[in-house]
Design an enzyme around this catalytic site. Structure first.
Site, PDB file in Angstrom:
ATOM      1  N   GLY A   1       2.796   1.866   5.139  1.00 16.50           N
ATOM      2  CA  GLY A   1       3.953   1.001   5.400  1.00 16.50           C
ATOM      3  C   GLY A   1       4.789   1.486   6.573  1.00 16.50           C
ATOM      4  O   GLY A   1       5.326   0.692   7.346  1.00 16.50           O
TER       5      GLY A   1
ATOM      6  N   GLU B   1       5.752  -3.479   0.624  1.00 18.72           N
ATOM      7  CA  GLU B   1       5.672  -3.193  -0.819  1.00 18.72           C
ATOM      8  C   GLU B   1       4.881  -1.898  -0.951  1.00 18.72           C
ATOM      9  O   GLU B   1       3.646  -1.914  -0.963  1.00 18.72           O
ATOM     10  CB  GLU B   1       4.938  -4.333  -1.539  1.00 18.72           C
TER      11      GLU B   1
ATOM     12  N   GLY C   1       0.833  -1.198   0.000  1.00 15.33           N
ATOM     13  CA  GLY C   1       0.000   0.000   0.000  1.00 15.33           C
ATOM     14  C   GLY C   1       0.862   1.241   0.000  1.00 15.33           C
ATOM     15  O   GLY C   1       2.026   1.202  -0.420  1.00 15.33           O
ATOM     16  N   SER C   2       0.311   2.316   0.506  1.00 18.15           N
ATOM     17  CA  SER C   2       1.015   3.593   0.473  1.00 18.15           C
ATOM     18  C   SER C   2       2.203   3.591   1.432  1.00 18.15           C
ATOM     19  O   SER C   2       2.251   2.794   2.387  1.00 18.15           O
ATOM     20  CB  SER C   2       0.046   4.701   0.872  1.00 18.15           C
TER      21      SER C   2
ATOM     22  N   CYS D   1       1.405   0.409  -8.798  1.00 18.25           N
ATOM     23  CA  CYS D   1       2.566   0.866  -8.040  1.00 18.25           C
ATOM     24  C   CYS D   1       3.734   1.121  -8.981  1.00 18.25           C
ATOM     25  O   CYS D   1       4.589   1.956  -8.725  1.00 18.25           O
ATOM     26  CB  CYS D   1       2.941  -0.145  -6.978  1.00 18.25           C
TER      27      CYS D   1
HETATM   28  P1  NAD Z   1      -3.468   2.345   1.300  1.00 16.29           P
HETATM   29  O1  NAD Z   1      -2.155   2.511   1.960  1.00 16.29           O
HETATM   30  O2  NAD Z   1      -4.488   3.389   1.472  1.00 16.29           O
HETATM   31  O3  NAD Z   1      -4.157   0.974   1.786  1.00 16.29           O
HETATM   32  C1  NAD Z   1      -3.514  -0.277   1.631  1.00 16.29           C
HETATM   33  C2  NAD Z   1      -4.002  -1.247   2.679  1.00 16.29           C
HETATM   34  O4  NAD Z   1      -3.530  -0.831   3.960  1.00 16.29           O
HETATM   35  C3  NAD Z   1      -5.533  -1.318   2.818  1.00 16.29           C
HETATM   36  O5  NAD Z   1      -5.875  -2.650   3.090  1.00 16.29           O
HETATM   37  C4  NAD Z   1      -5.811  -0.416   4.006  1.00 16.29           C
HETATM   38  O6  NAD Z   1      -6.988  -0.723   4.677  1.00 16.29           O
HETATM   39  C5  NAD Z   1      -4.597  -0.689   4.878  1.00 16.29           C
HETATM   40  N1  NAD Z   1      -4.191   0.398   5.773  1.00 16.29           N
HETATM   41  C6  NAD Z   1      -4.277   1.734   5.543  1.00 16.29           C
HETATM   42  N2  NAD Z   1      -3.713   2.408   6.577  1.00 16.29           N
HETATM   43  C7  NAD Z   1      -3.266   1.481   7.459  1.00 16.29           C
HETATM   44  C8  NAD Z   1      -2.595   1.559   8.718  1.00 16.29           C
HETATM   45  N3  NAD Z   1      -2.262   2.716   9.262  1.00 16.29           N
HETATM   46  N4  NAD Z   1      -2.274   0.402   9.339  1.00 16.29           N
HETATM   47  C9  NAD Z   1      -2.578  -0.790   8.785  1.00 16.29           C
HETATM   48  N5  NAD Z   1      -3.233  -0.922   7.609  1.00 16.29           N
HETATM   49  C10 NAD Z   1      -3.568   0.204   6.948  1.00 16.29           C
HETATM   50  O7  NAD Z   1      -3.164   2.103  -0.260  1.00 16.29           O
HETATM   51  P2  NAD Z   1      -4.180   1.994  -1.478  1.00 16.29           P
HETATM   52  O8  NAD Z   1      -4.732   3.330  -1.796  1.00 16.29           O
HETATM   53  O9  NAD Z   1      -5.115   0.845  -1.297  1.00 16.29           O
HETATM   54  O10 NAD Z   1      -3.166   1.534  -2.648  1.00 16.29           O
HETATM   55  C11 NAD Z   1      -2.354   2.430  -3.335  1.00 16.29           C
HETATM   56  C12 NAD Z   1      -0.934   2.433  -2.807  1.00 16.29           C
HETATM   57  O11 NAD Z   1      -0.407   1.118  -2.761  1.00 16.29           O
HETATM   58  C13 NAD Z   1       0.007   3.193  -3.720  1.00 16.29           C
HETATM   59  O12 NAD Z   1       0.888   3.951  -2.925  1.00 16.29           O
HETATM   60  C14 NAD Z   1       0.750   2.098  -4.462  1.00 16.29           C
HETATM   61  O13 NAD Z   1       1.996   2.488  -4.984  1.00 16.29           O
HETATM   62  C15 NAD Z   1       0.875   1.071  -3.402  1.00 16.29           C
HETATM   63  N6  NAD Z   1       1.092  -0.256  -3.963  1.00 16.29           N
HETATM   64  C16 NAD Z   1       2.353  -0.772  -3.892  1.00 16.29           C
HETATM   65  C17 NAD Z   1       2.611  -2.015  -4.468  1.00 16.29           C
HETATM   66  C18 NAD Z   1       3.996  -2.599  -4.439  1.00 16.29           C
HETATM   67  O14 NAD Z   1       4.109  -3.783  -4.708  1.00 16.29           O
HETATM   68  N7  NAD Z   1       5.028  -1.842  -4.139  1.00 16.29           N
HETATM   69  C19 NAD Z   1       1.583  -2.736  -5.082  1.00 16.29           C
HETATM   70  C20 NAD Z   1       0.309  -2.183  -5.112  1.00 16.29           C
HETATM   71  C21 NAD Z   1       0.078  -0.931  -4.543  1.00 16.29           C
END
Ligand code: NAD
Length: 511
Positions: free
Chosen positions: A248, A265, A243-244, A299
């Site tokens: 992370g 990731e 995720g973001s 991503c």
């Molecule tokens: P996001 O960070 O908003 O959410 C991702 C996941 O994390 C969701 O399941 C969410 O509920 C959970 N989450 C959010 N805040 C959290 C916290 N504080 N503690 C624990 N869990 C939490 O991301 P998104 O909008 O769903 O996805 C987009 C982001 O993901 C982009 O930054 C993208 O680059 C990244 N991404 C990275 C990869 C990679 O392999 N590097 C792959 C896919 C997406």
């Protein structure tokens, strides 16, 4: 019955899906009610009572019970389970792709591609199940054997993002299962049906294999609070979070505080360098797919184009010409290349970034919302090209939308410095027919990313390589190569089959 309902019915997902599933057992969470809407047209897809942090413990209990059994099942037999999951995924490929399209807004081709990634990682993991190799090491002591073994680690927490709503789970789960670890999955709350569809596939395989413990596979549909509970749980030795970067950082710190292992990731800010010798046709196609695929919400999406002065004008002109003609609209329709953004906040973030780019001296082409010829209530946009100074603050950040920042260079060393001068380090590429330039970009003095390509765009990695990136991208590696090792613990064994007790380093300790 809608297309989504038909796909769910074929998969065996309940008509009124519940947010917690352990093996084949579903139940509602104790969190709030959550409505899921399609990014295609805002239509309601489901209403769920979400899991809350307090719901995690029972699921972890089930995973631990499963672990006691699964860790002792021979790895090739664990691989056989994964092989059957792969077969069921093949059978349901179009059903799962339908869910990916309706929940994440991907065009059909990209949705099918994402399901194919799951199938591919199953095949990879089955092979891996016979190759969990440890080394035998030369011992310095006579009649001693020094060797290492890889053992299962324990239940794994997987937190995933909306934009790869099925593949990221599969990358983790298939390897974790062959390595002997149960998986607890918290998908994005924006794409719960994709997760429940995958779990339903696993359920079918569990039914055919009554000896496999149900707690091997669980899903909890919840929000960040459930993700935080997973990060904090000392009973989950590894947390894989996608995720973001902000997410992370929070997860990584919580896992580190309890000395757990995390696989992060996170966001990218991916770039392509185009040199004067580049094959411009190849470069153009790669740039457009990388920049607009999944509506700029991968991503690995291309965010920065660093192009040599000599070829910049013509390349930028050609990109704008292609952008002006791109089929944008309902991602279910054949021939569409660009579907919607995930939701209104994503559109607002895109507009804010474009406004900031203008303030910072950028020239913006495209980027506006489309209202004609697209489904109502979806956020469809024209992809944007922004010519801007590489030092502009907006270029430093990942905006999850189809915005391509274009910068010019004269000297390759400057281009590489520009390339590396962002906080993220995920995917990168150079287009060149000059072997010196290509090898320099791949060298220690070249790209600082986890993925470094030549004459291929930044997005669309194969599962066979280790996937991930450096710096703010989090440093994790998953999928192929030796990424399996993170799901196991290593034991070093020294076995003495002599009748003496020689000490290492020649130490004398005479009793
Ligand atoms: P996001 O960070 O908003 O959410 C991702 C996941 O994390 C969701 O399941 C969410 O509920 C959970 N989450 C959010 N805040 C959290 C916290 N504080 N503690 C624990 N869990 C939490 O991301 P998104 O909008 O769903 O996805 C987009 C982001 O993901 C982009 O930054 C993208 O680059 C990244 N991404 C990275 C990869 C990679 O392999 N590097 C792959 C896919 C997406």
């Amino acid at each position: 019955m809608s297309t989504v309902q038909q796909a769910l019915a074929r998969l065996g997902v309940l008509e009124h899906p519940e947010s917690i599933v352990v093996g084949g057992q579903s139940y509602p969470g104790s969190g709030q009610t959550h409505k899921v809407r399609s990014p295609i047209d805002g239509s309601p897809l489901a209403s769920l009572q979400l899991a809350a942090a307090a719901d995690l413990e029972t699921v972890v209990d089930a995973a631990h019970t499963a672990y006691q059994i699964w860790r002792s099942v021979p790895a090739p037999h664990r691989g056989e389970f994964v092989r059957q999951v792969g077969d069921r995924l093949r059978f349901h490929k179009s059903d799962l792709a339908t869910l990916v399209t309706w929940e994440a807004g991907k065009i059909t081709q990209e949705a099918l591609g994402e399901v194919q990634e799951m199938i591919d990682i199953c095949d990879f993991a089955v092979g891996q199940s016979r190759q969990l190799y440890g080394r035998t090491i030369a011992s310095e002591r006579p009649q001693h054997r020094l060797a290492e073994q890889y053992h299962p680690l324990g239940p794994i927490g997987v937190i995933s993002a909306f934009n790869f709503p099925v593949a990221v789970w599969a990358w983790n789960a298939m390897l974790a299962w062959v390595c002997g670890d149960p998986v607890i999955w918290k998908p994005s709350e924006k794409t719960p049906l994709c997760a429940l569809g995958c779990q339903a596939v696993v359920q079918q395989v569990l039914k055919d294999n009554p000896d496999v413990p149900a707690g091997l596979s669980s899903v909890l549909v919840g929000q960040a609070d459930v993700g935080q509970a997973i990060a904090a749980s000392p009973r989950l030795p590894l947390v894989s979070a996608t995720g973001s970067t902000a997410m992370g950082r929070a997860v990584g710190q919580a896992v580190a505080a309890r000395l757990g292992r995390s696989l992060l990731e996170l966001g990218g800010n991916n770039a392509i360098i185009v040199t004067p010798s580049a094959d411009s046709e190849l470069a153009l196609r790669a740039i457009v797919f990388s920049a607009v695929g999944t509506c700029g919400q991968r991503c690995t999406s291309l965010r920065r184009l660093i192009v040599h002065d000599r070829v910049a004008d013509s390349l930028i002109q050609r990109i704008k010409a292609v952008y002006s003609d791109l089929p944008i609209g309902n991602p279910c329709h054949d021939g569409m290349l660009l579907g919607p953004l995930i939701d209104e906040p994503a559109f607002a973030a895109m507009q804010a970034a474009l406004a900031e780019a203008r303030e910072q001296g950028g020239t913006v082409f495209g980027g506006e919302r489309l209202l004609q010829g697209v489904p109502e209530n979806g956020f469809y946009v024209k992809p944007a090209v922004v010519e801007i100074d590489p030092d502009a603050a907006v270029v430093q950040r990942e905006t999850f939308a189809p915005i391509l920042y274009v910068m010019r260079y004269d000297d390759l060393d400057d281009a590489i410095a520009m390339h590396n001068n962002v906080p993220q380090g995920l995917a990168s590429a150079i287009f060149t027919n000059d072997v010196r330039e290509a090898e320099t970009f791949c060298s220690a003095a070249g790209s600082d990313c986890g993925i470094v390509n030549v004459n291929i765009g930044t997005s669309g990695a194969e599962i066979g390589g280790a996937f991930g990136g450096e710096k703010d991208t989090g440093g994790g590696r998953e999928s192929g190569s030796d990424a399996w090792k993170v799901y196991m613990r290593r034991a070093t064994n020294t076995i003495n089959y002599s009748s003496e007790l020689p000490l290492a380093q020649g130490i004398q300790f005479d009793l």
